[in-house]
Design a protein around this motif. Structure first.
Motif: not given
Ligand code: R5P
Length: 293
Positions: A191-193, A195-207
């Motif tokens: 989270r940008d402290r 602007t409050g904008k959140v970035t979400v990124s994937k980890g090492s799993f298969q969905a």
């Protein structure tokens, strides 16, 4: 032990009292036209171990003031000990001074609770258990993830992949996986402290091709969960369920998450809402019966 259900947690307080077969001291309360709170105990608390149940979801400032008044009143009326059950503990996201000059808000809340006579706090999946435990009041931070996972298992979702949001929250996914058994992983959030904008990124799993349940402690604006759901859908998941302990659900957050592709959103009654399908009453009652007051 007596249970005092505060204005914000009437139903949950009653449920806990029923499970413990404890006496309830009803609270007469109202808001004056200018929104100040009036509180009166309709029963005796003298020499009793008082358990005040009051969540502090929005309107959090009003509910916090009510909590301070409830505790201070119990102290004035001669309660032997005061435990505050605060299922959702507001301001725990401001658990340090992220930028110079910022207030350390959660410290202020803990200091006020202590001044009002609270000696023990029971909360659920707090955002900052470590920080809460660094003050004088004894803090028990319970986890409702097992209850959520059991709910999903009962609904036929066993074998679902459990994901949590934020690396620090991996224990949530691990705990859910112990019940669901479909594997676990986590999504990174940032989270940008300013602007409050959140970035979400994937980890090492298969969905791909999986049924996925994404667990977070809080859904507030829904921005983080909506981004997570979208990402997992794009990975080719068959079904995505959004689960949280504290469904704060500000504004159009529910719609936002559903539009991003979630099939369902489920929360607990730490925060009362139309999505609070899982009750934390057994969890809290157990904590009170095991350790007492
Ligand atoms: C963040 O650290 C929390 O775990 C939640 O992910 C966050 O509070 C959710 O906020 P929102 O719903 O506003 O994105």
């Amino acid at each position: 032990m007596i249970i005092i259900p505060g204005p914000a947690s009437q139903e949950l307080g009653q449920k806990i009292a029923q499970l413990l077969e404890a006496r309830v001291v009803p609270v007469e309360f109202k808001l004056f036209p200018d929104k100040e709170s009036y509180i009166r105990f309709d029963g005796d608390v003298e020499n009793k171990d008082a358990i005040i149940v009051q969540t502090t979801s929005p309107p959090q400032n009003e509910r916090l003031i009510q909590l301070f008044i409830l505790a201070d009143n119990a102290k004035d009326q001669g309660a032997r000990s005061i435990t505050a059950v605060i299922p959702y503990f507001a301001y725990t996201r401001q658990d340090k001074r992220f930028r110079p000059g910022e207030a350390f808000s959660v410290k202020t809340i803990m200091t006020l609770l202590e001044t009002c006579g609270v000696r023990r706090v029971i909360t659920v999946n707090s955002h900052s258990p470590k920080i809460l435990r660094s003050f004088k009041i004894h803090v028990d931070d319970l986890s409702a993830v097992g209850l959520l996972a059991e709910y999903f298992k009962d609904k036929g979702h066993d074998g679902a992949l459990a994901l949590s949001l934020g690396k620090k929250a991996i224990e949530m996914a691990v705990e859910a996986d112990e019940v669901l058994g479909g594997g676990y992983g986590c999504l990174s959030t940032q989270r940008d402290r300013i602007t409050g904008k959140v970035t979400v990124s994937k980890g090492s799993f298969q969905a791909k091709g999986c049924e996925v349940i994404i667990f977070d402690d809080i859904i507030s604006s829904g921005g983080t969960m909506a981004k997570a759901v979208k990402l997992i859908k794009a990975e080719g998941a068959n079904k995505v369920i959004a689960a949280c302990v504290h469904p704060i659900l500000v504004g159009n957050s529910e719609e936002r998450i559903l539009k991003s592709g979630a099939d369902e959103i489920v929360g607990t009654d730490c925060v009362s809402s139309s999505l609070s399908n899982v009750s934390v009453a057994p969890l809290i009652a157990k904590a009170l019966s095991i350790r007492g007051v």
